[in-house]
Design a protein around this motif. Structure first.
Motif, PDB file in Angstrom:
ATOM      1  N   VAL A  94       6.481 -12.670  -2.187  1.00  0.00           N
ATOM      2  CA  VAL A  94       5.646 -11.750  -1.408  1.00  0.00           C
ATOM      3  C   VAL A  94       6.302 -10.382  -1.362  1.00  0.00           C
ATOM      4  N   ILE A  95       7.593 -10.349  -1.151  1.00  0.00           N
ATOM      5  CA  ILE A  95       8.325  -9.075  -1.093  1.00  0.00           C
ATOM      6  C   ILE A  95       8.226  -8.344  -2.435  1.00  0.00           C
ATOM      7  N   LYS A  96       8.414  -9.058  -3.547  1.00  0.00           N
ATOM      8  CA  LYS A  96       8.313  -8.442  -4.875  1.00  0.00           C
ATOM      9  C   LYS A  96       6.921  -7.886  -5.125  1.00  0.00           C
ATOM     10  N   GLN A  97       5.888  -8.661  -4.766  1.00  0.00           N
ATOM     11  CA  GLN A  97       4.511  -8.210  -4.970  1.00  0.00           C
ATOM     12  C   GLN A  97       4.241  -6.963  -4.128  1.00  0.00           C
ATOM     13  N   ARG A  98       4.701  -6.953  -2.881  1.00  0.00           N
ATOM     14  CA  ARG A  98       4.499  -5.809  -1.996  1.00  0.00           C
ATOM     15  C   ARG A  98       5.195  -4.567  -2.552  1.00  0.00           C
ATOM     16  N   ARG A  99       6.398  -4.740  -3.105  1.00  0.00           N
ATOM     17  CA  ARG A  99       7.121  -3.602  -3.695  1.00  0.00           C
ATOM     18  C   ARG A  99       6.378  -3.034  -4.902  1.00  0.00           C
ATOM     19  N   LEU A 100       5.803  -3.914  -5.714  1.00  0.00           N
ATOM     20  CA  LEU A 100       5.038  -3.442  -6.876  1.00  0.00           C
ATOM     21  C   LEU A 100       3.811  -2.651  -6.431  1.00  0.00           C
ATOM     22  N   ILE A 101       3.177  -3.101  -5.367  1.00  0.00           N
ATOM     23  CA  ILE A 101       2.011  -2.376  -4.844  1.00  0.00           C
ATOM     24  C   ILE A 101       2.442  -0.996  -4.350  1.00  0.00           C
ATOM     25  N   ILE A 102       3.521  -0.936  -3.592  1.00  0.00           N
ATOM     26  CA  ILE A 102       4.013   0.341  -3.066  1.00  0.00           C
ATOM     27  C   ILE A 102       4.374   1.289  -4.209  1.00  0.00           C
ATOM     28  N   HIS A 103       4.980   0.763  -5.260  1.00  0.00           N
ATOM     29  CA  HIS A 103       5.433   1.615  -6.360  1.00  0.00           C
ATOM     30  C   HIS A 103       4.296   2.067  -7.283  1.00  0.00           C
ATOM     31  N   TYR A 104       3.416   1.149  -7.660  1.00  0.00           N
ATOM     32  CA  TYR A 104       2.404   1.455  -8.676  1.00  0.00           C
ATOM     33  C   TYR A 104       1.002   1.714  -8.128  1.00  0.00           C
TER      34      TYR A 104
END
Length: 147
Positions: A94-104
């Motif tokens: 979940v943390i990785k997916q959230r970071r990808l959303i924030i970045h891209y």
């Protein structure tokens, strides 16, 4: 008679396979980048949510379109799931997916699609529109990347 039935079953199975390609979705950017480098392919990052009807329609309009099917072998697919955005979650996925959303996907728009190079750098712009003209234009853009 059995041969006739087997023949039609075989023809039907070939026809069904050719109509609906199976895309191999990755959930990890690191894996997608490795596959991209190994195969010299562009990464397509698709932002979606489980309960999003527009996401389901966008998926069908883009990934199941005949135009996209003809170029799909040129891409590595990365699915970024925004369904669980619990900021208190300690689940690493979940943390990785959230970071990808924030970045891209800075606007956290769903559905959305963006092309990335083998290093994870954005190519072009994020598409968030689900109308036919914008999707067709984006598929044209993707086609231009592989020529």
């Amino acid at each position: 008679m059995k041969r006739c039935i087997l023949f039609f079953a075989f023809i039907f199975s070939i026809n069904s396979y050719s109509q609906d390609i199976q895309l191999r979705w990755n959930k990890d950017l690191g894996t997608a980048k490795e596959l991209s480098k190994a195969g010299n392919k562009i990464i397509l990052a698709y932002f979606t949510k489980d309960d999003c009807k527009l996401c389901q329609q966008f998926y069908a309009d883009v990934f199941k379109s005949e135009r996209f099917k003809t170029i799909s072998d040129n891409f590595i697919f990365l699915m970024i799931d925004g369904s669980n955005q619990d900021i208190k979650s300690t689940d690493m996925n979940v943390i990785k997916q959230r970071r990808l959303i924030i970045h891209y996907n800075k606007t956290a728009s769903f559905p959305a699609l963006v092309a990335l190079d083998k290093d994870g750098e954005v190519i072009g712009e994020l598409i968030t529109s689900a109308n036919k003209e914008d999707i067709d234009s984006y598929i044209d853009f993707l086609n231009s990347l592989i020529q």
